[in-house]
Motif scaffolding. Structure first.
Motif, mmCIF file in Angstrom:
data_model
loop_
_atom_site.group_PDB
_atom_site.id
_atom_site.type_symbol
_atom_site.label_atom_id
_atom_site.label_comp_id
_atom_site.label_asym_id
_atom_site.label_seq_id
_atom_site.Cartn_x
_atom_site.Cartn_y
_atom_site.Cartn_z
ATOM 1 N N SER A 138 45.738 81.876 72.154
ATOM 2 C CA SER A 138 46.319 80.603 71.696
ATOM 3 C C SER A 138 47.736 80.425 72.220
ATOM 4 O O SER A 138 48.121 79.339 72.653
ATOM 5 N N ASP A 314 51.579 75.711 66.229
ATOM 6 C CA ASP A 314 51.687 75.268 64.840
ATOM 7 C C ASP A 314 50.401 75.534 64.060
ATOM 8 O O ASP A 314 50.423 76.105 62.972
ATOM 9 N N LYS A 315 49.252 75.136 64.648
ATOM 10 C CA LYS A 315 47.999 75.209 63.897
ATOM 11 C C LYS A 315 46.834 75.368 64.861
ATOM 12 O O LYS A 315 46.883 74.861 65.994
ATOM 13 N N THR A 316 45.793 76.067 64.423
ATOM 14 C CA THR A 316 44.587 76.227 65.238
ATOM 15 C C THR A 316 43.382 75.676 64.484
ATOM 16 O O THR A 316 43.341 75.674 63.248
ATOM 17 N N PHE A 317 42.398 75.218 65.257
ATOM 18 C CA PHE A 317 41.171 74.650 64.706
ATOM 19 C C PHE A 317 39.971 75.319 65.377
ATOM 20 O O PHE A 317 40.082 75.807 66.506
ATOM 21 N N SER A 326 39.243 67.029 64.136
ATOM 22 C CA SER A 326 40.395 67.245 63.255
ATOM 23 C C SER A 326 41.638 67.626 64.049
ATOM 24 O O SER A 326 42.754 67.208 63.715
ATOM 25 N N ALA A 327 41.470 68.428 65.095
ATOM 26 C CA ALA A 327 42.599 68.825 65.935
ATOM 27 C C ALA A 327 43.211 67.606 66.624
ATOM 28 O O ALA A 327 44.443 67.443 66.651
ATOM 29 N N PHE A 330 45.043 65.532 64.052
ATOM 30 C CA PHE A 330 46.285 66.157 63.606
ATOM 31 C C PHE A 330 47.413 65.920 64.612
ATOM 32 O O PHE A 330 48.535 65.584 64.237
ATOM 33 N N LYS A 335 52.218 65.108 62.734
ATOM 34 C CA LYS A 335 52.659 66.047 61.702
ATOM 35 C C LYS A 335 52.924 67.450 62.246
ATOM 36 O O LYS A 335 53.492 68.285 61.553
ATOM 37 N N HIS A 336 52.500 67.702 63.469
ATOM 38 C CA HIS A 336 52.627 69.040 64.023
ATOM 39 C C HIS A 336 54.074 69.332 64.431
ATOM 40 O O HIS A 336 54.829 68.437 64.791
ATOM 41 N N VAL A 340 49.098 72.525 69.081
ATOM 42 C CA VAL A 340 47.856 72.619 68.309
ATOM 43 C C VAL A 340 46.772 73.136 69.246
ATOM 44 O O VAL A 340 46.606 72.618 70.361
ATOM 45 N N CYS A 341 46.025 74.142 68.806
ATOM 46 C CA CYS A 341 45.013 74.778 69.647
ATOM 47 C C CYS A 341 43.637 74.737 68.998
ATOM 48 O O CYS A 341 43.515 74.689 67.768
#
Length: 345
Positions: A138, A314-317, A326-327, A330, A335-336, A340-341
């Motif tokens: 990631s 920041d966030k993974t999906f 959803s990724a 987002f 908001k990230h 985002v991964c």
């Protein structure tokens, strides 16, 4: 024949058009490698393409996304630089090995099918072997576009020097990667956002030197001048576009560089900024950045590995249809804080 899951945009306009389909796993040909994709990182470009607001031509029925990290699982005839098991990334453009990026030709996830799939064949000459490091797939996926875009901005024209000041707009992946690179290079850093919560988070996590809330301070160029004792910023990563370029040119130091990377903002009124006069008045360099070359990606990857730099994920999906959509949603929400991964394992 073995198959893989591939996401395609049957039509553009909304994220729900991202559909998983089963397609054959390709084989590596002469001078090619077959890569098992382990993580995919999203960019604003991917959102713009999916929503059909991207200003450049896009392939129909596209496999989206350009940034991935993966593992070589097959080596084609004539390949001598890669072995099965090597961890790799690839530049967005598979034909720009060095020099300026001229257009979107052969750009993954745009003019040609991208990386939102389980396996992809890449030309060996356009593939970058990753250095040994504790970074995850990631982390490396998140560095592709951001890292060599920032490297191009800082070192592709007028090099960033220790002691200079760097201004970064917003808290997306490019800006945070720029912050990390600038800190590692010994520069003073300033970052803007409309959210105090995001600014506090970045100050704690990445050690930015100064923060500016552009809603609290709409004339944020004045704040930049205060911070720099009237000198302005030597390098500015301009990701806003037409809505922020006037303030960026007010913020730049004499002879400084404004690297125009994005187009996230729009005009607040019908008045176009006088870019020509502002650039001339500062003796500044106003430079458009279309990502970077394979050579710049290699340089940036070596820098990240050698310095063991943190990477702003920041966030993974998950690699499910719900996870993929959803990724995208987002990232589109803004908001990230960072990248985002979508992880395939």
């Amino acid at each position: 024949m073995s198959t893989q899951t591939v996401y395609r945009l049957a039509s553009r306009g909304k994220f729900e058009n991202l559909q998983p389909v089963q397609e054959p796993i390709p084989q590596a040909g002469k001078y090619e490698v077959l890569v098992k994709v382990r993580s995919v990182a999203l960019n604003f470009r991917d959102i713009a393409i999916a929503k059909d607001i991207f200003p450049l031509p896009v392939k129909e029925n596209l496999v989206p996304c350009s940034d991935m990290a993966g593992e070589v699982v097959q080596v084609g005839e004539g390949v001598i630089d890669f072995c099965i098991g090597d961890h790799v990334i690839a530049p967005v453009s598979l034909i720009v090995l060095y020099g300026p990026v001229k257009d979107e030709d052969h750009s993954l996830g745009g003019s040609v099918d991208g990386v939102l799939r389980q396996y992809i064949v890449l030309p060996a000459h356009a593939t970058v072997k990753l250095p040994q490091s504790p970074h995850t797939f990631s982390d490396w996926a998140a560095t592709v576009t951001t890292a060599y875009t920032v490297w191009n901005a800082f070192y592709g024209c007028q090099p960033l020097r220790p002691g200079q000041t760097v201004l970064l707009l917003g808290t997306g992946g490019v800006s945070l990667t720029g912050l990390i690179f600038a800190k590692a290079a010994g520069a003073t850093t300033i970052i803007t956002s409309s959210s105090d919560a995001k600014l506090n988070q970045i100050k704690l996590k990445y050690g930015v030197d100064y923060t500016i809330n552009y809603r609290t301070h709409p004339d944020w160029a004045t704040e930049v001048k205060k911070i720099t004792a009237g000198q302005g910023a030597d390098h500015i990563l301009e990701v806003g576009g037409v809505g922020t370029i006037e303030q960026s040119l007010e913020s730049v130091a004499w002879g400084g560089v404004v690297s125009v990377i994005g187009f996230l903002s729009s005009l607040m009124d019908d008045k176009m900024p006088n870019v020509t006069f502002q650039t001339l008045a500062k003796g500044a360099i106003l430079r458009g950045i279309l990502a970077g070359s394979k050579q710049q990606l290699e340089d940036a990857a070596k820098f990240i590995g050698k310095q063991n730099l943190s990477v702003p994920v920041d966030k993974t999906f998950p690699f499910t249809r719900e996870g993929v959509i959803s990724a995208f949603e987002f990232v589109a929400s803004g908001k990230h804080v960072g990248k985002v991964c979508i992880n395939l394992d």
